[in-house]
Scaffold this motif. Structure first.
Motif, PDB file in Angstrom:
ATOM      1  N   PHE A 103      70.108  33.307  20.320  1.00 25.19           N
ATOM      2  CA  PHE A 103      70.285  34.745  20.198  1.00 25.19           C
ATOM      3  C   PHE A 103      71.662  34.951  19.598  1.00 25.19           C
ATOM      4  O   PHE A 103      72.340  34.003  19.265  1.00 25.19           O
ATOM      5  CB  PHE A 103      70.144  35.386  21.582  1.00 25.19           C
ATOM      6  CG  PHE A 103      70.159  36.888  21.577  1.00 25.19           C
ATOM      7  CD1 PHE A 103      71.133  37.584  22.262  1.00 25.19           C
ATOM      8  CD2 PHE A 103      69.197  37.604  20.889  1.00 25.19           C
ATOM      9  CE1 PHE A 103      71.144  38.976  22.278  1.00 25.19           C
ATOM     10  CE2 PHE A 103      69.207  38.986  20.901  1.00 25.19           C
ATOM     11  CZ  PHE A 103      70.174  39.672  21.593  1.00 25.19           C
ATOM     12  N   GLY A 104      72.073  36.190  19.442  1.00 24.80           N
ATOM     13  CA  GLY A 104      73.376  36.456  18.850  1.00 24.80           C
ATOM     14  C   GLY A 104      74.487  36.293  19.850  1.00 24.80           C
ATOM     15  O   GLY A 104      75.122  37.276  20.248  1.00 24.80           O
ATOM     16  N   ILE A 105      74.750  35.043  20.282  1.00 24.24           N
ATOM     17  CA  ILE A 105      75.747  34.779  21.311  1.00 24.24           C
ATOM     18  C   ILE A 105      76.800  33.820  20.773  1.00 24.24           C
ATOM     19  O   ILE A 105      76.488  32.819  20.120  1.00 24.24           O
ATOM     20  CB  ILE A 105      75.083  34.181  22.568  1.00 24.24           C
ATOM     21  CG1 ILE A 105      74.109  35.178  23.193  1.00 24.24           C
ATOM     22  CG2 ILE A 105      76.134  33.768  23.594  1.00 24.24           C
ATOM     23  CD1 ILE A 105      74.741  36.445  23.715  1.00 24.24           C
ATOM     24  N   ALA A 106      78.058  34.114  21.052  1.00 21.17           N
ATOM     25  CA  ALA A 106      79.176  33.240  20.712  1.00 21.17           C
ATOM     26  C   ALA A 106      79.927  32.870  21.983  1.00 21.17           C
ATOM     27  O   ALA A 106      79.872  33.602  22.982  1.00 21.17           O
ATOM     28  CB  ALA A 106      80.118  33.923  19.724  1.00 21.17           C
ATOM     29  N   GLN A 107      80.604  31.739  21.960  1.00 20.38           N
ATOM     30  CA  GLN A 107      81.454  31.326  23.083  1.00 20.38           C
ATOM     31  C   GLN A 107      82.908  31.600  22.701  1.00 20.38           C
ATOM     32  O   GLN A 107      83.364  31.180  21.625  1.00 20.38           O
ATOM     33  CB  GLN A 107      81.269  29.833  23.362  1.00 20.38           C
ATOM     34  CG  GLN A 107      82.064  29.336  24.568  1.00 20.38           C
ATOM     35  CD  GLN A 107      82.297  27.841  24.507  1.00 20.38           C
ATOM     36  OE1 GLN A 107      82.969  27.350  23.602  1.00 20.38           O
ATOM     37  NE2 GLN A 107      81.751  27.115  25.457  1.00 20.38           N
ATOM     38  N   PHE A 154      82.889  36.914  15.395  1.00 20.91           N
ATOM     39  CA  PHE A 154      82.348  35.757  16.085  1.00 20.91           C
ATOM     40  C   PHE A 154      80.898  35.561  15.648  1.00 20.91           C
ATOM     41  O   PHE A 154      80.062  36.457  15.825  1.00 20.91           O
ATOM     42  CB  PHE A 154      82.415  35.944  17.602  1.00 20.91           C
ATOM     43  CG  PHE A 154      83.799  36.200  18.128  1.00 20.91           C
ATOM     44  CD1 PHE A 154      84.862  35.386  17.765  1.00 20.91           C
ATOM     45  CD2 PHE A 154      84.050  37.259  18.984  1.00 20.91           C
ATOM     46  CE1 PHE A 154      86.141  35.618  18.243  1.00 20.91           C
ATOM     47  CE2 PHE A 154      85.329  37.497  19.477  1.00 20.91           C
ATOM     48  CZ  PHE A 154      86.378  36.669  19.106  1.00 20.91           C
ATOM     49  N   ALA A 155      80.594  34.392  15.094  1.00 27.85           N
ATOM     50  CA  ALA A 155      79.248  34.094  14.623  1.00 27.85           C
ATOM     51  C   ALA A 155      78.381  33.552  15.759  1.00 27.85           C
ATOM     52  O   ALA A 155      78.884  33.018  16.747  1.00 27.85           O
ATOM     53  CB  ALA A 155      79.302  33.080  13.475  1.00 27.85           C
ATOM     54  N   ARG A 156      77.091  33.665  15.619  1.00 22.53           N
ATOM     55  CA  ARG A 156      76.154  33.202  16.639  1.00 22.53           C
ATOM     56  C   ARG A 156      76.224  31.681  16.804  1.00 22.53           C
ATOM     57  O   ARG A 156      76.462  30.944  15.852  1.00 22.53           O
ATOM     58  CB  ARG A 156      74.727  33.628  16.283  1.00 22.53           C
ATOM     59  CG  ARG A 156      74.195  33.003  14.999  1.00 22.53           C
ATOM     60  CD  ARG A 156      72.872  33.634  14.580  1.00 22.53           C
ATOM     61  NE  ARG A 156      71.816  33.397  15.549  1.00 22.53           N
ATOM     62  CZ  ARG A 156      71.040  32.329  15.533  1.00 22.53           C
ATOM     63  NH1 ARG A 156      71.214  31.381  14.614  1.00 22.53           N
ATOM     64  NH2 ARG A 156      70.097  32.191  16.430  1.00 22.53           N
TER      65      ARG A 156
END
Length: 243
Positions: free
Chosen positions: A37-41, A106-108
């Motif tokens: 999904f569209g999640i970044a750390q 921030f990219a996925r």
């Protein structure tokens, strides 16, 4: 460091991720399956000496009284572009930041560390580092050195010999090494007299050990801070549980 709304943002993002995760069929493995999904750390490092700060994202204070030499995170956030501002710790809002405001993207499925630090001349600034979490060979880890200090170019020494040369602020260099302990020091480029260390730096298998050289050579407070991140995809379910 005080608990902050940044933690709540990370928890909300993780909850969103949980809702879109699709469990495997009953006849398959019981291990949940996660869809990207569209999640970044995102982690945050404070490398400006003697200056507690507040951190604002999109006008919201997410870190309060954040102390030098400390890390926050890592947190899972929706990918996208954010407005970042860093203020004095007693500021009521982000209208008069000491750093920023800056737009950070921030990219996925990508890991970042946002570092507040000094420029070579000693002015406060912020740098967004992308963390390489690709897996190294079995039994090895990645040692990364980031120059975020008000200091000229440096060499990184192991056993008294340079293994990284002419590293400048705000750049980084990486080595893949067998798991174990490295006796490392930092010297001004072209010299062997340590300005930081020597210190024993543990390199762990299948982890990134990230060493930040920070502080000011002029003020005589050069030091290091160490961040450790597990290698692998952000969507490896057991990895998420441990972080």
């Amino acid at each position: 460091m005080k608990r902050s709304r940044w933690v709540r943002i990370g928890v909300i993002a993780a909850a969103v991720l949980a809702m879109i995760g699709v469990a495997a069929p009953a006849s398959a493995s019981t291990q949940p399956t996660w869809r990207p999904f569209g999640i970044a750390q995102v982690s945050v490092f404070h490398g400006v000496p003697d200056t507690p700060v507040d951190v604002y994202v999109n006008g919201l204070r997410v870190l309060n009284d954040f102390q030098p030499g400390h890390f926050a995170g890592p947190y899972l956030l929706p990918s996208g572009t954010y407005r970042l501002a860093i203020t004095a710790a007693d500021a009521r809002n982000d209208r008069n930041p000491v750093i920023g405001p800056v737009a950070v993207s921030f990219a996925r499925n990508t890991s970042y560390t946002v570092a507040a630090h000094l420029t070579p001349s000693g002015s406060p600034t912020a740098t967004v580092f992308t963390n390489d979490l690709s897996r190294t060979p079995q039994g090895t880890g990645r040692l990364i050195v980031r120059h975020t200090a008000a200091a000229p170019a440096v060499d990184v020494l192991a056993g008294g010999s340079p293994v990284i040369s002419n590293l400048t602020n705000p750049n980084q260099a990486a080595l893949v090494l067998p798991a174990g302990t490295v006796d490392a020091a930092v010297a001004l480029a072209g010299t062997t007299a340590p300005v930081i260390g020597p210190a024993a730096v543990p390199v762990q298998a299948q982890r990134d050990t990230i060493v930040y050289a920070w502080g000011s050579a002029t003020a005589g407070n050069l030091t290091v801070a160490v961040q450790s991140l597990r290698q692998g995809s952000l969507f490896d379910f057991p990895w998420m549980l441990r972080h």
